[in-house]
Design a protein around this motif. Structure first.
Motif, short mmCIF file in Angstrom:
data_model
loop_
_atom_site.label_atom_id
_atom_site.label_comp_id
_atom_site.label_asym_id
_atom_site.label_seq_id
_atom_site.Cartn_x
_atom_site.Cartn_y
_atom_site.Cartn_z
N GLY A 297 0.87 -0.85 -0.22
CA GLY A 297 0.22 -0.48 0.13
C GLY A 297 1.00 1.23 -0.17
N GLY A 298 0.34 2.32 0.25
CA GLY A 298 0.38 3.65 -0.07
C GLY A 298 0.65 4.41 1.10
N ALA A 299 1.43 5.44 1.84
CA ALA A 299 1.63 5.63 3.04
C ALA A 299 1.33 7.34 2.54
CB ALA A 299 2.31 5.17 4.28
N LEU A 300 2.61 7.81 2.50
CA LEU A 300 3.06 9.59 2.24
C LEU A 300 3.10 9.99 0.26
CD1 LEU A 300 3.70 12.33 3.54
CD2 LEU A 300 5.99 11.59 3.38
N SER A 301 2.33 10.83 0.68
CA SER A 301 2.38 11.54 -0.68
C SER A 301 2.95 13.33 -0.89
CB SER A 301 1.02 11.06 -2.09
OG SER A 301 1.19 9.97 -1.78
N GLU A 302 3.62 12.92 -1.65
CA GLU A 302 3.79 14.48 -2.11
C GLU A 302 2.34 15.21 -3.23
OE1 GLU A 302 5.78 16.96 -1.91
OE2 GLU A 302 7.64 16.17 -0.87
N GLU A 303 1.44 16.86 -2.69
CA GLU A 303 0.17 16.48 -3.62
C GLU A 303 0.63 18.06 -3.98
OE1 GLU A 303 -3.82 17.00 -2.14
OE2 GLU A 303 -3.21 14.72 -1.64
N LYS A 304 0.24 18.60 -4.83
CA LYS A 304 0.24 20.37 -5.17
C LYS A 304 -0.41 20.92 -3.96
CE LYS A 304 -0.33 23.38 -9.03
NZ LYS A 304 -1.26 23.18 -10.65
N GLY A 305 -0.11 21.96 -4.08
CA GLY A 305 -0.84 22.50 -3.03
C GLY A 305 -0.02 22.53 -1.53
N ILE A 306 0.11 21.26 -0.97
CA ILE A 306 0.88 21.47 0.14
C ILE A 306 1.61 21.21 0.05
CG2 ILE A 306 0.26 19.45 2.14
CD1 ILE A 306 -2.33 18.33 0.94
N ASP A 307 2.81 21.75 1.45
CA ASP A 307 3.77 21.67 1.50
C ASP A 307 4.27 20.51 1.82
OD1 ASP A 307 3.80 24.50 1.43
OD2 ASP A 307 3.89 25.11 3.44
N GLY A 308 5.54 19.98 0.96
CA GLY A 308 6.23 18.91 1.07
C GLY A 308 7.72 18.45 1.59
N GLN A 309 7.78 17.84 1.20
CA GLN A 309 9.55 17.87 1.56
C GLN A 309 10.16 18.74 1.00
OE1 GLN A 309 10.95 13.33 1.63
NE2 GLN A 309 9.88 13.22 -0.37
N MET A 310 11.67 19.42 2.24
CA MET A 310 11.75 20.48 1.53
C MET A 310 13.57 20.26 0.38
SD MET A 310 11.30 22.60 4.37
CE MET A 310 12.01 24.45 4.22
N ILE A 311 13.53 20.92 0.03
CA ILE A 311 15.31 21.13 -0.77
C ILE A 311 16.57 22.22 0.47
CG2 ILE A 311 17.52 21.06 -2.76
CD1 ILE A 311 14.95 20.87 -4.48
N LEU A 312 17.25 21.75 1.10
CA LEU A 312 18.03 22.11 1.95
C LEU A 312 19.24 22.53 1.55
CD1 LEU A 312 16.67 20.64 5.47
CD2 LEU A 312 15.71 23.37 4.03
N ALA A 313 20.53 24.01 2.25
CA ALA A 313 21.47 23.80 1.67
C ALA A 313 21.33 24.22 2.78
CB ALA A 313 21.72 25.02 0.57
N SER A 314 23.14 23.90 3.61
CA SER A 314 23.75 24.51 3.98
C SER A 314 24.23 26.23 4.00
CB SER A 314 25.36 23.85 4.81
OG SER A 314 26.38 24.04 3.35
N ASN A 315 24.54 26.34 5.50
CA ASN A 315 24.81 27.74 5.21
C ASN A 315 26.00 28.09 4.72
OD1 ASN A 315 22.60 28.74 6.95
ND2 ASN A 315 23.23 28.34 9.04
N ALA A 316 26.86 27.70 4.82
CA ALA A 316 27.79 27.42 3.79
C ALA A 316 27.94 27.09 3.18
CB ALA A 316 29.00 26.60 4.15
N ALA A 317 27.10 26.50 2.37
CA ALA A 317 27.62 26.37 0.74
C ALA A 317 26.05 27.67 0.14
CB ALA A 317 26.59 25.20 0.41
#
Length: 338
Positions: free
Chosen positions: A106-126
């Motif tokens: 089965g499925g559990a967690l999904s990305e869905e348009k309009g709902i904040d999902g997983q984020m792309i992060l950068a270190s402060n130094a980068a």
């Protein structure tokens, strides 16, 4: 060009999730089982089903076993140390399915348009050195738990869209990745919002993009079990999915769609807080838990377009055998395929 997943019509399979919401006298009685989980908001369906007695109503005596990464959870399912679990598709899980030891059900967690999902992060130094968007990933390091993890898949797909060459750095555990990001030992990472927003909001890292912009409708996590449970313990597996799906429905109503009312929202946060950020006072944890409220699949439906894309990537990277099919990985008889 961004990768997009095609959606299939729900199949309404006989014996599948069309029956999941139905309740009745449990066919099982005090059936003991161990459920694998991470201490993430995205695993809330299991927590809700346990705390609100949905597992118990199905005759299931559930005990949780907590992990710090996805691949060890797949190994636990194969070895019998856990009976059911929720986590991302990994190279390890696919290989175990190929050996006849595990099945996605089965499925559990999904990305869905309009709902904040997983984020792309950068270190402060980068970030200070120019990594202000995912378009600047070329030549950077990207944190993963293990090679073949969901972090590896997401990072590779993002890098491919941007035409970037990145160095994947395995750090085994989410906690170790957080430390490496804060200290600037790695440049970039992707993570669910209850962690990402807390880190970026506190100034520990910078938010530079969203995974959904690169992987719309991504099936982030799945429900899986041993192949023997999937084929030989149908009543037990259906009971687990019924209870799990009720937990997901409650979570969505309280914190995603917010149709259950403000009081229900507070109650849900308090319930989840027993498992997520439990070492923090409620007042501090509440914001992060609410920030992590992504969509949990209704009736545990599984996005097969996303599963096929993930399997195809693992094959293209030589991490799993070319002969493995979605039928090897997935038992499609339990829930709707979308």
């Amino acid at each position: 060009m961004m990768n997009r997943f095609s959606r299939r019509g729900a199949l309404g399979l006989i014996g599948g999730a069309a029956t999941l919401p139905m309740l009745g006298t449990p066919a099982l009685a005090n059936t003991k089982m161990t459920v694998g989980a991470l201490r993430f908001t995205s695993h809330a369906a299991s927590f809700v089903a346990f705390e609100r007695g949905y597992f118990a109503e199905e005759g299931l005596d559930v005990e949780f076993k907590f992990f710090e990464a996805a691949q060890p959870m797949a190994v636990a399912i194969a070895s019998g140390d856990a009976d059911y679990a929720v986590t991302a598709i990994t190279g390890g899980l696919i290989s175990l399915a190929e050996k006849g030891a595990a099945k996605v059900i089965g499925g559990a967690l999904s990305e869905e348009k309009g709902i904040d999902g997983q984020m792309i992060l950068a270190s402060n130094a980068a970030y200070d050195a120019g990594l202000t968007s995912a378009a600047a990933l070329d030549g950077r390091s990207f944190a993963v738990t293990q090679p073949g993890s969901s972090f590896h898949y997401m990072g590779a797909k993002i890098a491919a869209v941007e035409g970037a060459s990145v160095k994947f750095t395995p750090l085994q555990k989410v906690g170790a990745i957080i430390g490496a990001m804060k200290s600037g030992q790695v440049d970039a990472w992707t993570i669910v919002p209850h962690i990402g927003k807390a880190l970026s909001g506190g100034g520990a890292v910078k938010h530079i993009g969203m995974v959904a912009d690169y992987l719309p409708d991504y099936q982030v996590t799945t429900v899986f079990t041993s192949a023997s449970n999937a084929s030989g313990e149908r009543a037990q597996t259906e009971a687990f999915l019924r209870a799990f799906s009720r937990g997901a429905a409650d979570f969505n109503a309280a914190l995603v769609d917010k149709t259950a009312g403000d009081e229900a929202g507070v109650e849900m946060v308090k319930l989840v807080h027993k498992y997520v950020y439990a070492d923090q006072p409620f007042e501090k944890a509440e914001k992060s838990i609410r920030n992590g409220a992504m969509r949990l699949n209704k009736d545990s439906a599984l996005n097969m377009g996303s599963v096929e894309d993930q399997l195809g990537w693992f094959k293209s990277e030589g991490m799993v055998k070319d002969s493995i099919t979605t039928e090897t990985l997935v038992d499609s008889s339990y829930v709707p395929m979308i």
